[in-house]
Scaffold this motif. Structure first.
Motif, PDB file in Angstrom:
ATOM      1  N   LYS A 214       0.804  -1.214   0.000  1.00 27.20           N
ATOM      2  CA  LYS A 214       0.000   0.000   0.000  1.00 27.20           C
ATOM      3  C   LYS A 214       0.843   1.273   0.000  1.00 27.20           C
ATOM      4  O   LYS A 214       0.334   2.344  -0.346  1.00 27.20           O
TER       5      LYS A 214
ATOM      6  N   ASP B 135      -3.078   1.152   6.867  1.00 23.34           N
ATOM      7  CA  ASP B 135      -2.269  -0.063   6.891  1.00 23.34           C
ATOM      8  C   ASP B 135      -2.643  -0.894   8.098  1.00 23.34           C
ATOM      9  O   ASP B 135      -2.887  -0.378   9.175  1.00 23.34           O
TER      10      ASP B 135
ATOM     11  N   SER C  29      -1.647   3.488  -2.979  1.00 27.69           N
ATOM     12  CA  SER C  29      -2.947   3.325  -2.354  1.00 27.69           C
ATOM     13  C   SER C  29      -2.930   4.024  -1.018  1.00 27.69           C
ATOM     14  O   SER C  29      -1.963   3.930  -0.280  1.00 27.69           O
TER      15      SER C  29
END
Length: 427
Positions: free
Chosen positions: A214, A252, A248
């Motif tokens: 991410k 997390d 993205s």
């Protein structure tokens, strides 16, 4: 014969006085010699002192004279070699090989710490003040008058206690994620909404070698060049479209690699929560052993995370504002005009960046040490006899974990505090 006896006595007195002066003197020259006799090698450490006023700047980690000398040496090197290859990582854009494994262990320790604290706070009460950032571990809040919240003068600086959680025990300040920490080390003011903010310790692990899908980052295979103070990279640059497709901005969720004591919650905890009761005295021996194992694992995760992050910070720079808690992992701080601390008008809202410490990266939330959770509240007149410790350490100690050696002096376990009726009798 009598003269020799007197001379021997005088020499003996001189030797005794010399030994007493070496061990009892509080001068700066003799104090380090006394710390050498500590059993486990941990020197005396006390709680970091708070700033007297918010207008004061944080203390510099490196003295200003040393910073000036480094800047002068770098300027002379730049004049002598306008174009040079940066050799030492991570300044040249490459990773430090021995810190890659440390970054992974720090990230895993953080996940285990948060997962274990979420279970431990259900049994051991955590109190926080509704009007300031003060935290207390115990069933009854302390009576020490240190509140700095609204209308604290009318309340005589007494705290207003309410039930707290994991975020009150330990905090992880956020910073901007840098895709290229060497090529583009600064975030502009107009980019504040397009770049994600993640916990600073996670960003530190990413820059040190941790790979998260991410939050991608650029990994180089060749060192960069420094031409007249500017970083130049001759490697092929990734296209912007591909970079935006990979990025993205979701939250997390760290993968937890913890022990069985963390994966299996205590069954008694859920029963106590259903009855709105949370007390250590209602646990039997088997549940106390599980709680002790849980506390030991959390404390080990805390120590591993702190020691690993400190080791990474020796190579990878971390900056913080000298007047506010803003932090940024990278060689330089960002350019956002969002500082509202003292003297921000003269800086046009920019932060006064300086070298950060471990407490800036990980908010330990120092709390007063309580010997007995069922005992009376801490008295304001006896606060100089009480010690402090990070809230994680205090929580784990009451859960059954042994006191770490590096926090013994900070918690003042060797000090016997007088009773409330003995305050006037103590000097």
């Amino acid at each position: 014969m009598g003269a020799t006896v007197i001379f021997s006595k005088l020499s003996l007195l001189k030797r005794l006085s010399h030994r007493l002066n070496r061990t009892l003197s509080f001068a700066s020259e003799t104090w380090p010699a006394a710390t050498e006799f500590i059993d486990d090698g941990f020197p005396y450490s006390d709680v970091p002192k708070r700033r007297r006023r918010n207008s004061e700047r944080k203390a510099y980690v490196t003295p200003m004279k040393v910073l000036i000398e480094r800047a002068k040496a770098e300027r002379e090197t730049r004049k002598a070699q306008p174009c040079r290859v940066l050799e030492e990582p991570p300044a040249n854009g490459l990773l430090v090989p021995e810190l890659v494994d440390v970054a992974h262990r720090v990230y895993q320790a953080r996940g285990s710490l948060l997962f274990g604290l979420s279970q431990l706070v259900r049994v051991i009460p955590v109190l926080c003040c509704r009007l300031c950032s003060e935290v207390h571990i115990g069933y009854v809040g302390h009576e020490i008058r240190t509140c700095t919240g609204p209308d604290s003068v009318s309340r005589h600086s007494t705290h207003v206690w309410t039930r707290g959680g994991v975020r009150d025990v330990v905090s992880f300040p956020k910073c901007f994620h840098l895709y290229d920490r060497v090529g583009r080390p600064r975030v502009g003011h107009d980019e504040r909404f397009s770049i994600p903010r993640i916990p600073a310790i996670v960003e530190l692990c990413i820059q040190a070698g941790l790979d998260l899908e991410k939050y991608p980052t650029k990994r180089r295979t060749k060192p960069v060049y420094c031409i007249e103070g500017r970083i130049v990279d001759f490697e092929s640059v990734v296209k912007e479209d591909e970079t935006e497709g990979k990025c993205s901005f979701g939250n997390d969720k760290p993968s937890v690699n913890s022990s069985t004591s963390l994966n299996q919650p205590i069954e008694k905890v859920h029963n106590l929560l259903e009855n709105n009761i949370s007390h250590l005295d209602q646990l039997n021996d088997e549940e106390r052993n599980k709680l002790r194992d849980l506390s030991n694992h959390i404390l080990n995760s805390w120590i591993e995370m702190s020691s690993g992050a400190k080791k990474i910070m020796e190579k990878y720079p971390v900056n913080t504002c000298g007047y506010c808690p803003e932090i940024q992992v990278g060689p330089k701080g960002h350019k956002l005009r969002m500082c509202k601390a003292s003297k921000h008008q003269s800086r046009n809202g920019l932060h006064a960046w300086q070298e950060a410490t471990l407490d800036d990266l990980i908010g330990p939330n120092y709390v007063w040490h309580v010997e007995d959770l069922n005992g009376p509240a801490l008295n304001n007149n006896l606060k100089r006899y009480y010690g402090k410790a990070p809230a994680v350490v205090e929580l784990c100690v009451h859960g059954g974990a042994p006191v770490p050696d590096q926090y013994r002096s900070m918690m003042r376990l060797d000090v016997v505090s007088p009773d409330r009726d003995e305050v006037d009798l103590v000097a």
